[in-house]
Design a protein around this motif. Structure first.
Motif, PDB file in Angstrom:
ATOM      1  N   PHE A   1       0.826  -1.202   0.000  1.00  0.00           N
ATOM      2  CA  PHE A   1       0.000   0.000   0.000  1.00  0.00           C
ATOM      3  C   PHE A   1       0.869   1.265   0.000  1.00  0.00           C
ATOM      4  CE2 PHE A   1      -3.891  -2.160   2.118  1.00  0.00           C
ATOM      5  CZ  PHE A   1      -4.233  -2.709   0.890  1.00  0.00           C
ATOM      6  N   SER A   2       1.952   1.241   0.749  1.00  0.00           N
ATOM      7  CA  SER A   2       2.853   2.392   0.784  1.00  0.00           C
ATOM      8  C   SER A   2       3.578   2.558  -0.545  1.00  0.00           C
ATOM      9  CB  SER A   2       3.870   2.223   1.917  1.00  0.00           C
ATOM     10  OG  SER A   2       3.221   2.069   3.152  1.00  0.00           O
ATOM     11  N   THR A   3       3.853   1.446  -1.230  1.00  0.00           N
ATOM     12  CA  THR A   3       4.477   1.513  -2.549  1.00  0.00           C
ATOM     13  C   THR A   3       3.599   2.278  -3.529  1.00  0.00           C
ATOM     14  OG1 THR A   3       5.661  -0.573  -2.214  1.00  0.00           O
ATOM     15  CG2 THR A   3       5.345   0.142  -4.487  1.00  0.00           C
TER      16      THR A   3
ATOM     17  N   ALA B   1       8.172  -2.266 -11.532  1.00  0.00           N
ATOM     18  CA  ALA B   1       6.772  -2.381 -11.941  1.00  0.00           C
ATOM     19  C   ALA B   1       6.033  -1.077 -11.672  1.00  0.00           C
ATOM     20  CB  ALA B   1       6.100  -3.535 -11.189  1.00  0.00           C
ATOM     21  N   GLY B   2       6.346  -0.438 -10.565  1.00  0.00           N
ATOM     22  CA  GLY B   2       5.681   0.815 -10.229  1.00  0.00           C
ATOM     23  C   GLY B   2       5.971   1.920 -11.225  1.00  0.00           C
ATOM     24  N   VAL B   3       7.234   2.063 -11.602  1.00  0.00           N
ATOM     25  CA  VAL B   3       7.591   3.099 -12.579  1.00  0.00           C
ATOM     26  C   VAL B   3       6.942   2.810 -13.924  1.00  0.00           C
ATOM     27  CG1 VAL B   3       9.503   4.133 -13.863  1.00  0.00           C
ATOM     28  CG2 VAL B   3       9.745   3.692 -11.429  1.00  0.00           C
ATOM     29  N   LEU B   4       6.916   1.534 -14.318  1.00  0.00           N
ATOM     30  CA  LEU B   4       6.341   1.157 -15.609  1.00  0.00           C
ATOM     31  C   LEU B   4       4.849   1.469 -15.658  1.00  0.00           C
ATOM     32  CD1 LEU B   4       7.163  -0.169 -18.286  1.00  0.00           C
ATOM     33  CD2 LEU B   4       6.507  -2.366 -17.295  1.00  0.00           C
ATOM     34  N   TYR B   5       4.114   1.060 -14.639  1.00  0.00           N
ATOM     35  CA  TYR B   5       2.671   1.323 -14.634  1.00  0.00           C
ATOM     36  C   TYR B   5       2.370   2.784 -14.322  1.00  0.00           C
ATOM     37  CZ  TYR B   5       1.566  -3.572 -15.213  1.00  0.00           C
ATOM     38  OH  TYR B   5       1.439  -4.838 -15.725  1.00  0.00           O
TER      39      TYR B   5
ATOM     40  N   ALA C   1       0.297   7.881 -16.507  1.00  0.00           N
ATOM     41  CA  ALA C   1       0.680   9.271 -16.255  1.00  0.00           C
ATOM     42  C   ALA C   1      -0.126  10.272 -17.070  1.00  0.00           C
ATOM     43  CB  ALA C   1       2.170   9.463 -16.522  1.00  0.00           C
ATOM     44  N   GLY C   2      -0.463   9.939 -18.302  1.00  0.00           N
ATOM     45  CA  GLY C   2      -1.146  10.888 -19.160  1.00  0.00           C
ATOM     46  C   GLY C   2      -2.649  10.921 -18.982  1.00  0.00           C
ATOM     47  N   LEU C   3      -3.185  10.145 -18.050  1.00  0.00           N
ATOM     48  CA  LEU C   3      -4.626  10.051 -17.869  1.00  0.00           C
ATOM     49  C   LEU C   3      -5.084  10.945 -16.726  1.00  0.00           C
ATOM     50  CD1 LEU C   3      -4.971   6.171 -18.164  1.00  0.00           C
ATOM     51  CD2 LEU C   3      -5.242   7.873 -19.973  1.00  0.00           C
ATOM     52  N   ARG C   4      -6.252  11.516 -16.871  1.00  0.00           N
ATOM     53  CA  ARG C   4      -6.779  12.396 -15.827  1.00  0.00           C
ATOM     54  C   ARG C   4      -7.148  11.620 -14.564  1.00  0.00           C
ATOM     55  NH1 ARG C   4     -10.877  16.523 -19.125  1.00  0.00           N
ATOM     56  NH2 ARG C   4      -9.260  17.455 -20.476  1.00  0.00           N
ATOM     57  N   VAL C   5      -7.479  10.355 -14.734  1.00  0.00           N
ATOM     58  CA  VAL C   5      -7.904   9.543 -13.592  1.00  0.00           C
ATOM     59  C   VAL C   5      -6.753   8.697 -13.052  1.00  0.00           C
ATOM     60  CG1 VAL C   5     -10.315   9.449 -14.273  1.00  0.00           C
ATOM     61  CG2 VAL C   5      -8.725   7.750 -15.186  1.00  0.00           C
ATOM     62  N   ARG C   6      -5.519   9.155 -13.246  1.00  0.00           N
ATOM     63  CA  ARG C   6      -4.368   8.333 -12.878  1.00  0.00           C
ATOM     64  C   ARG C   6      -4.335   8.030 -11.379  1.00  0.00           C
ATOM     65  NH1 ARG C   6      -2.137  13.357 -14.142  1.00  0.00           N
ATOM     66  NH2 ARG C   6      -1.281  14.477 -12.353  1.00  0.00           N
ATOM     67  N   ASP C   7      -4.804   8.969 -10.532  1.00  0.00           N
ATOM     68  CA  ASP C   7      -4.733   8.753  -9.089  1.00  0.00           C
ATOM     69  C   ASP C   7      -5.585   7.571  -8.645  1.00  0.00           C
ATOM     70  OD1 ASP C   7      -2.997  10.843  -8.786  1.00  0.00           O
ATOM     71  OD2 ASP C   7      -4.545  12.315  -8.331  1.00  0.00           O
ATOM     72  N   THR C   8      -6.724   7.371  -9.298  1.00  0.00           N
ATOM     73  CA  THR C   8      -7.581   6.243  -8.941  1.00  0.00           C
ATOM     74  C   THR C   8      -7.287   5.011  -9.785  1.00  0.00           C
ATOM     75  OG1 THR C   8      -9.275   7.144 -10.425  1.00  0.00           O
ATOM     76  CG2 THR C   8      -9.462   7.673  -8.078  1.00  0.00           C
ATOM     77  N   LEU C   9      -6.775   5.217 -10.993  1.00  0.00           N
ATOM     78  CA  LEU C   9      -6.492   4.090 -11.878  1.00  0.00           C
ATOM     79  C   LEU C   9      -5.220   3.360 -11.484  1.00  0.00           C
ATOM     80  CD1 LEU C   9      -7.242   2.493 -14.435  1.00  0.00           C
ATOM     81  CD2 LEU C   9      -5.896   4.142 -15.756  1.00  0.00           C
ATOM     82  N   LEU C  10      -4.231   4.088 -11.012  1.00  0.00           N
ATOM     83  CA  LEU C  10      -2.928   3.477 -10.718  1.00  0.00           C
ATOM     84  C   LEU C  10      -3.027   2.333  -9.707  1.00  0.00           C
ATOM     85  CD1 LEU C  10       0.106   3.492 -11.232  1.00  0.00           C
ATOM     86  CD2 LEU C  10       0.338   5.241  -9.466  1.00  0.00           C
TER      87      LEU C  10
ATOM     88  N   VAL D   1      -1.765  -1.456 -10.470  1.00  0.00           N
ATOM     89  CA  VAL D   1      -0.541  -1.923  -9.823  1.00  0.00           C
ATOM     90  C   VAL D   1      -0.789  -3.044  -8.827  1.00  0.00           C
ATOM     91  CG1 VAL D   1       1.329  -1.235  -8.272  1.00  0.00           C
ATOM     92  CG2 VAL D   1       0.698   0.228 -10.177  1.00  0.00           C
ATOM     93  N   LEU D   2      -1.789  -2.902  -7.967  1.00  0.00           N
ATOM     94  CA  LEU D   2      -1.961  -3.859  -6.870  1.00  0.00           C
ATOM     95  C   LEU D   2      -2.156  -5.301  -7.346  1.00  0.00           C
ATOM     96  CD1 LEU D   2      -4.040  -1.783  -4.297  1.00  0.00           C
ATOM     97  CD2 LEU D   2      -1.650  -2.495  -4.135  1.00  0.00           C
ATOM     98  N   PRO D   3      -2.988  -5.567  -8.372  1.00  0.00           N
ATOM     99  CA  PRO D   3      -3.087  -6.964  -8.830  1.00  0.00           C
ATOM    100  C   PRO D   3      -1.764  -7.513  -9.360  1.00  0.00           C
ATOM    101  CG  PRO D   3      -4.940  -5.678  -9.646  1.00  0.00           C
ATOM    102  CD  PRO D   3      -3.957  -4.706  -9.079  1.00  0.00           C
ATOM    103  N   VAL D   4      -0.992  -6.646 -10.026  1.00  0.00           N
ATOM    104  CA  VAL D   4       0.291  -7.071 -10.578  1.00  0.00           C
ATOM    105  C   VAL D   4       1.278  -7.419  -9.465  1.00  0.00           C
ATOM    106  CG1 VAL D   4       2.289  -6.281 -11.905  1.00  0.00           C
ATOM    107  CG2 VAL D   4      -0.016  -5.773 -12.702  1.00  0.00           C
ATOM    108  N   LEU D   5       1.174  -6.712  -8.340  1.00  0.00           N
ATOM    109  CA  LEU D   5       2.112  -6.915  -7.243  1.00  0.00           C
ATOM    110  C   LEU D   5       1.700  -8.042  -6.305  1.00  0.00           C
ATOM    111  CD1 LEU D   5       2.943  -3.211  -6.280  1.00  0.00           C
ATOM    112  CD2 LEU D   5       4.021  -4.687  -7.986  1.00  0.00           C
ATOM    113  N   ALA D   6       0.584  -8.704  -6.597  1.00  0.00           N
ATOM    114  CA  ALA D   6       0.117  -9.794  -5.734  1.00  0.00           C
ATOM    115  C   ALA D   6       1.166 -10.898  -5.546  1.00  0.00           C
ATOM    116  CB  ALA D   6      -1.175 -10.375  -6.286  1.00  0.00           C
ATOM    117  N   PRO D   7       1.934 -11.286  -6.600  1.00  0.00           N
ATOM    118  CA  PRO D   7       2.982 -12.309  -6.371  1.00  0.00           C
ATOM    119  C   PRO D   7       4.014 -11.891  -5.341  1.00  0.00           C
ATOM    120  CG  PRO D   7       2.550 -12.059  -8.718  1.00  0.00           C
ATOM    121  CD  PRO D   7       1.819 -10.952  -8.037  1.00  0.00           C
ATOM    122  N   VAL D   8       4.317 -10.583  -5.274  1.00  0.00           N
ATOM    123  CA  VAL D   8       5.275 -10.106  -4.272  1.00  0.00           C
ATOM    124  C   VAL D   8       4.696 -10.269  -2.873  1.00  0.00           C
ATOM    125  CG1 VAL D   8       6.550  -8.094  -3.443  1.00  0.00           C
ATOM    126  CG2 VAL D   8       6.305  -8.489  -5.895  1.00  0.00           C
TER     127      VAL D   8
END
Length: 220
Positions: A60-62, A143-147, A152-161, A165-172
């Protein structure tokens, strides 16, 4: 050289703004405390849940750290200026990942101390937990920088990110929790099996980020 320049820029901005100190770190500690309240006062349950709580708080902090990294370049013309600066996109990716990675390493030290103090747990195989943290840091940062670049160019990036990211980071979350549980129990063989998930995760996102960050930057 380009990576060092970009990482230095991001770290200087964070040092001046103190967002990590005043927002990300308190948020991570708050997650630890709230999850401890949710589990209850039973000390045995808290010790058993400690690895999962550590990694949930870290993930979550990531997301907050990634959002901050994206916000640094969301100003008027900032991203265009970075593209026109002549810096290699791979260098930008590595620099931003390094900046986030260093922040995550500092955060993990705080979380480790918090878990030790709040849940009274002791890591018996320290090197196993440290290797898991280092591998996870590489994977989380890349992964964080990539996603982050993808949204980054989307207006809804704060809610979309977080949704990206979180489903992708589930293996971690899964592998990190298992490795930490093994480190707490002293079962090295069990922990090294789960490291086999963290290694390819870190390598894949490192390579993919180096290759694709440039096109993503242009598309944004």
């Amino acid at each position: 050289h380009d990576a060092v320049l970009v990482a230095g820029k991001d770290l200087r901005i964070e040092a001046r703004s103190r967002v990590g100190l005043w927002q990300v770190v308190p948020f991570a500690i708050l997650v630890l405390v709230l999850l401890a309240f949710a589990i209850g006062p039973d000390q045995a349950s808290l010790r058993h849940a400690a690895p999962g709580i550590f990694w949930v708080a870290l993930l979550f902090s990531t997301v907050l750290a990634i959002q901050r990294s994206v916000a640094v370049e969301s100003g008027e013309g900032t991203r265009d200026g970075l593209r026109l600066s002549g810096i290699d996109p791979a260098g930008i990716f590595l620099g931003k990942a390094a900046a986030i990675g260093l922040q995550l390493l500092a955060l993990q030290l705080v979380l480790w101390a918090g878990v030790t103090f709040l849940f009274d747990v002791r890591v018996h195989v320290v090197w196993l937990a440290v290797v898991a943290c280092l591998l996870a840091t590489v994977g989380l940062a890349c992964a964080g920088v990539l996603y982050g670049a993808l949204s980054a160019g989307l207006r809804v990036r704060d809610t979309l990110l977080p949704l990206l990211v979180l489903p992708v980071l589930a293996p971690v979350l899964l592998a990190g929790s298992k490795v930490w549980q093994a480190a707490l129990d002293g079962t090295v063989s069990s922990g090294t099996q789960w490291l086999k998930i963290l290694v390819p995760f870190a390598v894949v996102y490192l390579v993919v980020g180096i290759v694709l960050y440039g096109p993503l930057q242009e598309a944004g």
